[in-house]
Each structure stands twice: as C-alpha cells, then as structure tokens.
Enzyme design. Structure first.
Site, PDB file in Angstrom:
ATOM      1  N   GLU A   1      30.775  31.663  47.535  1.00  0.00           N
ATOM      2  CA  GLU A   1      29.946  30.593  46.974  1.00  0.00           C
ATOM      3  C   GLU A   1      30.859  29.636  46.229  1.00  0.00           C
ATOM      4  OE1 GLU A   1      27.014  32.562  44.519  1.00  0.00           O
ATOM      5  OE2 GLU A   1      26.306  33.792  46.196  1.00  0.00           O
TER       6      GLU A   1
ATOM      7  N   SER B   1      37.629  34.252  45.689  1.00  0.00           N
ATOM      8  CA  SER B   1      38.453  35.463  45.543  1.00  0.00           C
ATOM      9  C   SER B   1      37.728  36.514  44.714  1.00  0.00           C
ATOM     10  CB  SER B   1      39.789  35.112  44.869  1.00  0.00           C
ATOM     11  OG  SER B   1      40.600  34.377  45.761  1.00  0.00           O
TER      12      SER B   1
ATOM     13  N   GLU C   1      39.499  35.462  54.286  1.00  0.00           N
ATOM     14  CA  GLU C   1      39.363  36.941  54.305  1.00  0.00           C
ATOM     15  C   GLU C   1      40.283  37.584  53.266  1.00  0.00           C
ATOM     16  OE1 GLU C   1      38.293  38.970  57.709  1.00  0.00           O
ATOM     17  OE2 GLU C   1      37.391  37.231  58.683  1.00  0.00           O
TER      18      GLU C   1
HETATM   19  N1  CAA Z   1      36.260  49.616  50.678  1.00  0.00           N
HETATM   20  C1  CAA Z   1      35.230  50.265  50.060  1.00  0.00           C
HETATM   21  N2  CAA Z   1      34.941  50.080  48.735  1.00  0.00           N
HETATM   22  C2  CAA Z   1      35.724  49.229  48.044  1.00  0.00           C
HETATM   23  C3  CAA Z   1      36.798  48.539  48.623  1.00  0.00           C
HETATM   24  C4  CAA Z   1      37.067  48.764  49.986  1.00  0.00           C
HETATM   25  N3  CAA Z   1      38.081  48.150  50.609  1.00  0.00           N
HETATM   26  N4  CAA Z   1      37.378  47.766  47.688  1.00  0.00           N
HETATM   27  C5  CAA Z   1      36.709  47.957  46.551  1.00  0.00           C
HETATM   28  N5  CAA Z   1      35.698  48.846  46.760  1.00  0.00           N
HETATM   29  C6  CAA Z   1      34.755  49.368  45.784  1.00  0.00           C
HETATM   30  C7  CAA Z   1      35.490  50.012  44.604  1.00  0.00           C
HETATM   31  O1  CAA Z   1      35.766  51.375  44.853  1.00  0.00           O
HETATM   32  C8  CAA Z   1      34.510  49.820  43.467  1.00  0.00           C
HETATM   33  O2  CAA Z   1      33.506  50.817  43.526  1.00  0.00           O
HETATM   34  P1  CAA Z   1      33.158  51.752  42.242  1.00  0.00           P
HETATM   35  O3  CAA Z   1      32.822  50.808  41.114  1.00  0.00           O
HETATM   36  O4  CAA Z   1      32.003  52.585  42.711  1.00  0.00           O
HETATM   37  O5  CAA Z   1      34.402  52.520  41.959  1.00  0.00           O
HETATM   38  C9  CAA Z   1      33.832  48.503  43.797  1.00  0.00           C
HETATM   39  O6  CAA Z   1      34.023  48.290  45.201  1.00  0.00           O
HETATM   40  C10 CAA Z   1      34.430  47.327  43.050  1.00  0.00           C
HETATM   41  O7  CAA Z   1      35.822  47.327  43.313  1.00  0.00           O
HETATM   42  P2  CAA Z   1      36.837  46.498  42.422  1.00  0.00           P
HETATM   43  O8  CAA Z   1      36.651  46.874  40.990  1.00  0.00           O
HETATM   44  O9  CAA Z   1      38.180  46.644  43.026  1.00  0.00           O
HETATM   45  O10 CAA Z   1      36.257  45.018  42.620  1.00  0.00           O
HETATM   46  P3  CAA Z   1      36.784  43.633  42.079  1.00  0.00           P
HETATM   47  O11 CAA Z   1      35.623  42.841  41.612  1.00  0.00           O
HETATM   48  O12 CAA Z   1      37.941  43.806  41.143  1.00  0.00           O
HETATM   49  O13 CAA Z   1      37.248  42.866  43.448  1.00  0.00           O
HETATM   50  C11 CAA Z   1      38.703  42.280  45.238  1.00  0.00           C
HETATM   51  C12 CAA Z   1      38.135  43.368  44.314  1.00  0.00           C
HETATM   52  C13 CAA Z   1      39.655  43.031  46.132  1.00  0.00           C
HETATM   53  C14 CAA Z   1      39.433  41.194  44.470  1.00  0.00           C
HETATM   54  C15 CAA Z   1      37.542  41.638  46.075  1.00  0.00           C
HETATM   55  O14 CAA Z   1      36.716  40.828  45.260  1.00  0.00           O
HETATM   56  C16 CAA Z   1      38.058  40.818  47.226  1.00  0.00           C
HETATM   57  O15 CAA Z   1      38.398  41.364  48.279  1.00  0.00           O
HETATM   58  N6  CAA Z   1      38.112  39.469  47.089  1.00  0.00           N
HETATM   59  C17 CAA Z   1      38.415  38.587  48.203  1.00  0.00           C
HETATM   60  C18 CAA Z   1      37.131  38.222  48.907  1.00  0.00           C
HETATM   61  C19 CAA Z   1      37.366  37.791  50.322  1.00  0.00           C
HETATM   62  O16 CAA Z   1      38.165  38.346  51.049  1.00  0.00           O
HETATM   63  N7  CAA Z   1      36.608  36.792  50.728  1.00  0.00           N
HETATM   64  C20 CAA Z   1      36.680  36.307  52.080  1.00  0.00           C
HETATM   65  C21 CAA Z   1      35.331  35.846  52.482  1.00  0.00           C
HETATM   66  S1  CAA Z   1      34.997  35.723  54.215  1.00  0.00           S
HETATM   67  C22 CAA Z   1      35.865  34.360  54.713  1.00  0.00           C
HETATM   68  O17 CAA Z   1      37.003  34.242  54.421  1.00  0.00           O
HETATM   69  C23 CAA Z   1      35.181  33.300  55.523  1.00  0.00           C
HETATM   70  C24 CAA Z   1      35.154  33.571  56.951  1.00  0.00           C
HETATM   71  O18 CAA Z   1      34.110  33.395  57.562  1.00  0.00           O
HETATM   72  C25 CAA Z   1      36.379  33.964  57.664  1.00  0.00           C
END
Ligand code: CAA
Length: 380
Positions: A126, A131, A362
């Site tokens: 959004e 990120s 991604e």
């Molecule tokens: N698989 C399963 N569970 C996961 C996981 C994974 N890979 N990564 C995190 N989790 C779980 C954690 O275990 C945690 O669970 P619990 O609280 O139960 O322990 C929960 O998710 C939250 O994890 P974090 O505390 O690590 O979460 P965070 O808020 O710190 O965020 C982040 C982590 C890695 C920064 C994540 O926000 C992220 O990946 N950000 C990037 C987003 C992204 O890739 N966006 C792309 C959008 S799509 C696109 O690009 C457009 C398109 O059409 C191509």
C-alpha cells in the site's frame, strides 16, 4: 551431488526457449515501446502451460518442480522479462496461496480457470506499507459469513488484466501481523476497480496498477487459511516468489552476456575486434562468473524447496545475489556497447531498464539482507 537437470527439466527449458525465441523475441521491442502485451500472446502462453506451472495436475496444473519453474522463468526473461513477470507473479504469489490454503472446493473451481490463463495478481503493498508489509491498513470487517474489504493496494502486477486477486487485509483498528487475513477476490466483484496504471521504467509489457477496494463483500469460503494467518501465507508465497525473481534476473543477465559477446565479436577498435582485447575479455569473464554463481544459488534454493526443507534464507540469498549481479552484468553489457548501448538500436538498453526492478520488488535487497541476517542470528 548431481549438477545434471532431469529429462523433464531439460524438456521444459528447451520448450520454453523455443517458444520465447519464436513468439516473444520478434515483438519484445515493440511490446516495450507500446507498453502492451497482445492478447494472442497471452493465449499462446496459456496454451503452452505457462500459467499452470506449479500447481497440481488434478486442478489443471502441470505440477512442475521449482527448478523447472525457475528455468521457464529464466527462458521467458531471456527474451522478454516484461512477459515473464506476468507468468511469475501469477504462478507464485497469485496461484500458490490458493493452491495451498483455499478449500478443496474453491481450488477445484478456481485453479482450472487460472491454468487456462485467467490471471492472478497479489495485493499486499500500500502507499504506506511496502517493505514493512505488516503495516498494511486495508480493512477486512466481518459481516456475518462475509468480510467487507476497504482500502487501496499498490504495485499490483497483472492488476489490469487479472481475473483474481490475493488480497491481504486486517481487522479494523488492529496493528501488527497477527490480525492480517488473506482473501481471494474476483476482479469482477462490485467495489473492485483499477484506480491507476503506472508508467514504468522497465518491464513495460506487463501492467502494474493501483487497485481500489470499496465495500467489497468476500464470502468466508474465500478466506485463504485461518483468520490471522494472512501475513505468514504472504511471507511463504514471497519465499517462493523470490526464487522466481532470481531466475528472472539470471535470464535478463544471460541476454546481456549474449548480446555483449555478439557485439564484441563484430565491433572493431584499435585494429582488432573488442573480443580480441583483454580489457573486454576480462569484463566478459566476470559477467559469466557472476551469472553462474547466481544460477547455483537459485538452483540450490529451488532444490531445498522441492526437498521440503526450509529455504527462506537461501531464497533471499539467491534473490539478493542474482539480482545485484544481474544489475552489474547489465551495466557492463551496456558499457561494452558504448554509445550504442544507450540507444534503442540494441536490446541491452531494454535489459538495463528491465533488470532494475528485480532489486526492488518481492522484497528489496535491503529486506533480503534483513531476512538473511535474522536467520543467521536466530541460529547462533
Ligand atoms: N515464512 C513463514 N512465516 C514467516 C516468514 C516466512 N518466510 N517470515 C516471517 N514469518 C512469520 C514470523 O515467524 C512471525 O511469526 P510469529 O510472530 O508467530 O513468530 C511473523 O511472520 C512476523 O515476522 P517478522 O517479525 O519477521 O515480521 P516483520 O514485520 O519484521 O517483517 C519482513 C518481516 C521480512 C521485513 C517482511 O515484512 C517482508 O518480507 N517485507 C517485504 C515485503 C515484500 O516482499 N513485498 C513485495 C510485495 S509483492 C510485489 O513486489 C509486487 C509484485 O506484484 C511483484
């Protein structure tokens, strides 16, 4: 250790290579200039199975392994990365959440349509949540056996053509990741509109849009997974998606290397071809070495995923390295072309623009480093 592809993997790679050379290469420049993919190309891609790669055969999918999926994405990207992204997003973050978390009944209804080329998009980001995906604010208010969705989603690949969206939304008034739910929304539903089409630097054959959701009623049966599982479903889908982006970057980088070799062989300077000159040979050697290193990381991540082992960290490493290496390779390919690389006469100009987004979407490189570092620190 076995570095050989299986017969099936080779077959998918070769079939896609032929398809891309025949159907995509001749019109890649035109699609880029016009910012449009002709409908008949989409139909041919559906016919070749490119929208049915990874999900089960019983629902019309090809049931391919991740390596085959990656090779298909690499070959499509080699000729037209703007087309490859459509198949990539559709198969990974579009279809995967449905194939893995929808009820059997919903899968049976929806997956055959997806396989036939009714595209899927992924609505997570959004204006204020890119990120930091868990900061998303799109609302999902419970209303009996329905949810009512309100909000605006950005950077939705396939958004203008899609028949389906996977949408991440939260219980109103909540924060954090535990109240985020995932839904399957149909494009034709009341309240779903394409609010804006982005004018992009690269990948111009594919559309990237803003989707507006206003009072969209989604039946409970179209929630993917349990309440509150949405964020983890999205993260899992992105883990697989990141392997695809690595292969996409490798496909573009291979195009850059091929073009650079071709140009260096025919261009003369100082009484010899560029290819005869050590300064250019060294560049080509570094480009090829980085390309191979990226490919090995991507293949390892795919292999781990197919072996049912954890692969989050390795997918992040593959995406991080392959996309950054591809950026350097595209830069060197353009440098070897000199001024010719800066104009549209040669495809490296397009590759240079196309590759840039792979370090952003991604999960940006900075996010991949965060994922890798957190995983290392958790282990100690
Ligand atoms: N698989 C399963 N569970 C996961 C996981 C994974 N890979 N990564 C995190 N989790 C779980 C954690 O275990 C945690 O669970 P619990 O609280 O139960 O322990 C929960 O998710 C939250 O994890 P974090 O505390 O690590 O979460 P965070 O808020 O710190 O965020 C982040 C982590 C890695 C920064 C994540 O926000 C992220 O990946 N950000 C990037 C987003 C992204 O890739 N966006 C792309 C959008 S799509 C696109 O690009 C457009 C398109 O059409 C191509």
């Amino acid at each position: 250790m076995d570095f050989e592809l299986t017969e099936n993997q080779r077959m998918m790679r070769d079939m896609t290579r032929d398809f891309a050379a025949r159907e995509l290469a001749p019109i890649a420049q035109e699609m880029d200039e016009e910012g449009h993919l002709p409908d008949d190309v989409l139909t041919k891609m559906a016919g070749a199975g490119f929208f049915a790669l990874s999900y089960p055969e019983k629902h019309g999918g090809l049931g391919l392994d991740t390596t085959s999926y990656g090779l298909v994405i690499e070959e499509l990207s080699r000729q037209a990365a703007g087309v490859a992204i459509m198949a990539m997003v559709h198969n990974s973050v579009g279809c995967y959440p449905v194939a893995s978390f929808a009820s059997e009944e919903v899968q049976a209804k929806v997956l055959p349509r997806m396989a036939a080329g009714e595209l899927a998009g992924f609505c997570i980001s959004e204006a204020g949540a890119g990120s930091d995906a868990a900061a998303l604010r799109c609302n999902a208010r419970r209303d009996g056996d329905h949810y009512v969705l309100d909000g605006e989603k950005m950077w939705v690949t396939n958004g203008a053509r899609a028949a389906f969206y996977v949408v991440l939304a939260r219980t109103p008034g909540t924060t954090g990741h535990r109240d985020i739910h995932a839904f399957l929304v149909e494009a034709g539903q009341d309240g779903v509109t394409v609010a804006k089409k982005e004018d992009k630097l690269g990948l111009r054959a594919s559309d990237t849009v803003v989707i507006s959701l206003e009072g969209v009623r989604v039946p409970e049966a179209h929630r993917l997974g349990d309440e509150g599982e949405g964020f983890k479903i999205a993260m899992q889908a992105l883990d697989g998606g990141r392997i695809g982006v690595a292969f996409q970057a490798l496909g573009i980088a291979r195009g850059c290397l091929d073009e650079a070799i071709g140009f260096a062989r025919q261009r003369e300077a100082f009484g010899a071809t560029l290819a005869d000159q050590p300064v250019i040979q060294h560049k080509l050697a570094d480009m090829a070495t980085e390309l191979d290193a990226g490919r090995l990381l991507a293949l390892r991540a795919a292999w781990l995923k197919d072996s049912g082992r954890p692969f989050t960290r390795e997918a992040a490493m593959a995406k991080l390295f392959a996309t950054e290496a591809a950026g350097r390779i595209a830069d060197e390919a353009l440098q070897i072309h000199g001024g010719y690389g800066y104009v549209k006469e040669y495809p490296v100009e397009r590759y240079y623009r196309d590759v840039r987004i792979t370090r952003i979407y991604e999960g940006a490189s900075e996010i991949q480093r965060l994922v890798i570092a957190r995983s290392l620190l958790r282990e100690q």
